[in-house]
Design a protein around this motif. Structure first.
Motif, PDB file in Angstrom:
ATOM      1  N   GLU A  46       0.824  -1.210   0.000  1.00 33.21           N
ATOM      2  CA  GLU A  46       0.000   0.000   0.000  1.00 33.21           C
ATOM      3  C   GLU A  46       0.857   1.259   0.000  1.00 33.21           C
ATOM      4  N   ILE A  47       1.962   1.239   0.726  1.00 34.56           N
ATOM      5  CA  ILE A  47       2.884   2.377   0.705  1.00 34.56           C
ATOM      6  C   ILE A  47       3.452   2.567  -0.703  1.00 34.56           C
ATOM      7  N   TYR A  48       3.823   1.456  -1.326  1.00 35.90           N
ATOM      8  CA  TYR A  48       4.354   1.481  -2.694  1.00 35.90           C
ATOM      9  C   TYR A  48       3.321   2.035  -3.675  1.00 35.90           C
ATOM     10  N   LYS A  49       2.057   1.602  -3.537  1.00 36.39           N
ATOM     11  CA  LYS A  49       1.014   2.046  -4.461  1.00 36.39           C
ATOM     12  C   LYS A  49       0.762   3.543  -4.343  1.00 36.39           C
ATOM     13  N   ILE A  50       0.766   4.064  -3.115  1.00 31.27           N
ATOM     14  CA  ILE A  50       0.563   5.500  -2.923  1.00 31.27           C
ATOM     15  C   ILE A  50       1.665   6.279  -3.632  1.00 31.27           C
TER      16      ILE A  50
END
Length: 404
Positions: A27-31
């Motif tokens: 999720e951090i990567y996607k943001i």
């Protein structure tokens, strides 16, 4: 803790721990990825997402020709390690060479494509960890909530993490979580993979999931509806919301993270509730989920303030577990282990095929209407999927085709 709690099972608890950490990193990567691409490409960012969707679609169709012959546990380990190597490339390029959209594009496409190996293998592996149907249902709820819990914590970490490391290092954090996940899975019990006859033609293996679905009209609706709804989700929530925030609310990545976290809150709350339900007719929560998501998307596109956007996103998120958990229960309880991975892969083909269509059309849609109107249109589309389900599989018309 309930006697049927899956966390009482040590292998399930171990697998869940590794996947939870990996989901946070995702999720951090996607943001970081979505925000960077939207900042660079604007309304054309949908084409970037279309490339990711196309990658998953191709891997789902043709990667399965190989993956069906592989051990499910080893497939998950290999997919995690490969994704770790890929996501570390952008920081390395930025440090030693030059980072451009042409580096981000193949990395994002391949990382997404490897989901076509990991996710079906996970679904086929889970039933080997328990023979109890109630525990399996709660395991489905637990693992589904893992991904949804990450949508709360992961995006909300974007703002404080920016104070510690540059956004590009979010990729490095994700690489570490993939490695931890792989090490965790490597300690799990081995499983036997059901062999695929070598005499099967390539065409037959590509469409094998379709053969398994013959006579299962309810599952056919679930697969097709899942694809349409996810295309609307990617276009209406992930992309259009970022554009709305950039154009109307000061371009705050922190606000975008909060909206996505609000969606995650709705996911988790609904997941906890649904995973404990007794569901004699699985179509009731599925149809209700579509209609709830539709109302939430319309409210999101109409919201005049950030607070109302967050509330609408949380409400829309209730629909996903209502639809997803009944599908997983039906899949794992009524198909063979070999067919579980194939049908789940077919679900991914539907999901990413419609995401590909939605993202490819997005630049043209944004020329015709504002991003908030695109969100409303996506909500109405989801509502039509739910309305068709009610007409076709309403309570009085339910046929227990899976109770054979």
């Amino acid at each position: 803790m309930s006697p049927h709690s899956p966390l009482r099972n040590p292998p399930i608890r171990q697998l869940w721990t590794g996947l939870l950490l990996s989901a946070f990193g995702d999720e951090i990567y996607k943001i970081a990825l979505v925000w960077t691409v939207v900042s660079v490409a604007g309304t054309s960012a949908g084409l970037f997402s279309a490339a990711q969707a196309g990658s998953v679609l191709l891997f789902s169709l043709f990667g399965g020709l190989l993956a069906d012959r592989w051990n499910h546990r080893q497939t998950m380990i290999a997919a995690d390690l490969l994704r770790a190597v890929l996501v570390i490339l952008p920081p390395l390029f930025a440090t030693f060479l030059n980072l451009s959209i042409w580096v981000l594009l193949p990395v994002a496409a391949l990382v997404s494509g490897l989901n076509a190996f990991f996710d079906p293998a996970l679904q086929a592996y889970l039933p080997t960890l328990t023979d109890d149907k109630q525990t399996l249902q709660r395991t489905n709820g637990l693992f589904d909530s893992t991904r949804r819990l990450a949508r709360i914590i992961g995006p909300s970490l974007a703002a404080p993490l920016q104070l510690l490391v540059p956004p590009l290092q979010f990729f490095t954090i994700n690489a570490v979580t993939f490695i931890v996940s792989a090490l965790t899975i490597a300690r799990l019990p081995r499983c036997r993979t059901e062999p695929v006859p070598s005499s099967e033609s390539v065409i037959r293996r590509v469409v094998y999931g379709l053969h398994a679905l013959r006579g299962h009209t309810m599952m056919q609706y679930l697969l097709l509806g899942h694809g349409i709804v996810n295309g609307a989700w990617q276009l209406g929530l992930v992309l259009s919301t970022a554009l709305i925030i950039q154009s109307q609310h000061g371009g705050s990545v922190a606000l975008y993270g909060l909206v996505m976290s609000s969606y995650g809150v709705g996911n988790v709350v609904a997941n906890i509730w649904v995973s404990r339900l007794s569901i004699p007719n699985p179509m009731v929560p599925v149809i209700a989920g579509r209609l709830v998501a539709s109302a939430g998307f319309v409210a999101l596109g109409s919201a005049p303030s950030p607070a109302l956007m967050m509330a609408a996103a949380a409400f829309a998120a209730i629909g996903a577990p209502l639809s997803n958990i009944p599908f997983l229960n039906l899949l794992q309880q009524h198909f063979s282990r070999a067919d579980i991975a194939r049908v789940y892969r077919l679900r991914m083909v539907s999901e990413w095929g419609f995401i590909l269509i939605a993202m490819a059309l997005s630049p043209f849609l944004f020329k015709l209407m504002a991003p908030n109107m695109v969100v409303i249109g996506c909500g109405l589309t989801v509502g039509l999927v739910g309305a068709y389900g009610w007409i076709r599989f309403g309570t009085g018309k339910f046929r227990p085709e899976f109770e054979k």
